[in-house]
Design a protein around this motif. Sequence first.
Motif, PDB file in Angstrom:
ATOM      1  N   ASP A   1       3.711   3.251   3.110  1.00  0.00           N
ATOM      2  CA  ASP A   1       4.763   4.262   3.144  1.00  0.00           C
ATOM      3  C   ASP A   1       5.927   3.883   4.047  1.00  0.00           C
ATOM      4  OD1 ASP A   1       3.200   6.612   5.495  1.00  0.00           O
ATOM      5  OD2 ASP A   1       3.148   4.435   5.372  1.00  0.00           O
TER       6      ASP A   1
ATOM      7  N   SER B   1      -3.073  -1.472  -3.622  1.00  0.00           N
ATOM      8  CA  SER B   1      -4.418  -1.290  -3.081  1.00  0.00           C
ATOM      9  C   SER B   1      -5.482  -1.704  -4.079  1.00  0.00           C
ATOM     10  CB  SER B   1      -4.625   0.163  -2.650  1.00  0.00           C
ATOM     11  OG  SER B   1      -4.446   1.031  -3.746  1.00  0.00           O
TER      12      SER B   1
ATOM     13  N   LYS C   1      -0.586   2.051   4.685  1.00  0.00           N
ATOM     14  CA  LYS C   1      -0.520   2.927   3.509  1.00  0.00           C
ATOM     15  C   LYS C   1       0.609   2.557   2.555  1.00  0.00           C
ATOM     16  CE  LYS C   1      -2.480   6.967   5.835  1.00  0.00           C
ATOM     17  NZ  LYS C   1      -2.254   8.392   6.204  1.00  0.00           N
TER      18      LYS C   1
END
Length: 126
Positions: free
Chosen positions: A56, A74, A54
Amino acid sequence: QVQLVESGGGLVQAGGSLRLSCRASELALNYYAITWFRQAPGKEREAISGISMKGDRTYYTDSAKGRFTVSRDSAEAAVFLQMNNLRSEDTAVYYCATAERYSARRWSEGGMYNYWGQGTQVAVSS
């Protein structure tokens, strides 16, 4: 199977910057955590930076902290390694890698990774 392709390597003077890219077929890259490794001539392969699926969480080894930044996009299905203030000891072939059974705790362990790119050469002249 994930096919990884690195790009962005080259020859740069000490103190300069390069931005490496890691891409995969279609959007496959968006579903994997990615780690950057490098291997200098006569030395063992070492992990330098990683990023979660992700984006993160990011990871750096001491050799990369403060000079390198990993990120992902992405929309581009790409992972980037921005390398600043390059030194001669950064000269190496740089690889991106991912694993089917990825564990963040083992992010720097090369043995966990089963998909590797072909590598991109980075040469830093002093």
